[in-house]
Design an enzyme around this catalytic site. Structure first.
Site, PDB file in Angstrom:
ATOM      1  CE1 TYR A  21     -12.683  52.534 -14.706  1.00 59.90           C
ATOM      2  CE2 TYR A  21     -11.741  54.574 -13.870  1.00 59.90           C
ATOM      3  CZ  TYR A  21     -11.842  53.622 -14.870  1.00 59.90           C
ATOM      4  OH  TYR A  21     -11.089  53.749 -16.015  1.00 59.90           O
ATOM      5  CG  HIS A  25      -7.997  52.674 -12.364  1.00 62.67           C
ATOM      6  ND1 HIS A  25      -9.275  52.214 -12.551  1.00 62.67           N
ATOM      7  CD2 HIS A  25      -7.363  52.535 -13.547  1.00 62.67           C
ATOM      8  CE1 HIS A  25      -9.415  51.824 -13.806  1.00 62.67           C
ATOM      9  NE2 HIS A  25      -8.261  52.004 -14.435  1.00 62.67           N
ATOM     10  CE1 TYR A  44      -5.133  55.408 -19.478  1.00 61.94           C
ATOM     11  CE2 TYR A  44      -3.854  53.398 -19.503  1.00 61.94           C
ATOM     12  CZ  TYR A  44      -5.039  54.055 -19.714  1.00 61.94           C
ATOM     13  OH  TYR A  44      -6.130  53.356 -20.161  1.00 61.94           O
ATOM     14  CD1 TRP A  79      -7.374  46.835 -16.556  1.00 54.94           C
ATOM     15  CD2 TRP A  79      -6.815  46.351 -14.454  1.00 54.94           C
ATOM     16  NE1 TRP A  79      -7.626  47.949 -15.793  1.00 54.94           N
ATOM     17  CE2 TRP A  79      -7.280  47.678 -14.492  1.00 54.94           C
ATOM     18  CE3 TRP A  79      -6.404  45.824 -13.225  1.00 54.94           C
ATOM     19  CZ2 TRP A  79      -7.360  48.478 -13.367  1.00 54.94           C
ATOM     20  CZ3 TRP A  79      -6.482  46.637 -12.104  1.00 54.94           C
ATOM     21  CH2 TRP A  79      -6.956  47.943 -12.175  1.00 54.94           C
ATOM     22  CD1 TRP A  80      -8.994  45.483 -20.377  1.00 51.63           C
ATOM     23  CD2 TRP A  80      -9.151  43.959 -21.991  1.00 51.63           C
ATOM     24  NE1 TRP A  80      -8.268  45.947 -21.442  1.00 51.63           N
ATOM     25  CE2 TRP A  80      -8.353  45.023 -22.449  1.00 51.63           C
ATOM     26  CE3 TRP A  80      -9.378  42.885 -22.833  1.00 51.63           C
ATOM     27  CZ2 TRP A  80      -7.801  45.051 -23.719  1.00 51.63           C
ATOM     28  CZ3 TRP A  80      -8.830  42.906 -24.104  1.00 51.63           C
ATOM     29  CH2 TRP A  80      -8.046  43.978 -24.544  1.00 51.63           C
TER      30      TRP A  80
END
Length: 107
Positions: A21, A25, A44, A79-80
């Site tokens: 993860y 990112h 963010y 992206w999802w």
């Protein structure tokens, strides 16, 4: 005193995906990053609770931010799809999110 618009929400990472993860990112696609900034997301952050694997996200939005159309854009859906194997998702592969209520702000 400025009252910035902020959004906070929680997501859930699946066990064993902590490193991947973060890696994904760290390598966020430049076109996605640009899209988010152009929508008015000034900052963010995503934090991981290593015990529960809960992900806590915080977004600071510009006064003229419009994020309402992001979910319909192909790059967002891509992206999802890219992240779906790592976390709890909805049928369309968007992350399952739980909005967090603001209870304190130091200004």
């Amino acid at each position: 005193m400025q009252n910035d618009t902020v959004l906070a929400f929680r997501m859930q990472l699946n066990k064993g995906n902590e490193v991947e993860y973060k890696k994904r990112h760290d390598e966020i696609w430049p076109e996605l990053s640009e899209l988010l900034k152009n929508a008015g997301i000034q900052e963010y952050y995503i934090f991981l609770d290593e015990v529960t694997l809960a992900l806590f996200a915080f977004q600071k939005l510009s006064p003229d931010a419009d994020t309402s159309g992001l979910s319909s854009l192909p790059i967002m859906k891509k992206w999802w799809d890219h992240m779906a194997d790592l976390m709890e998702v909805n049928p369309d592969n968007s992350p399952k999110i739980v909005a967090c209520q603001e209870v304190f702000r130091l200004q």
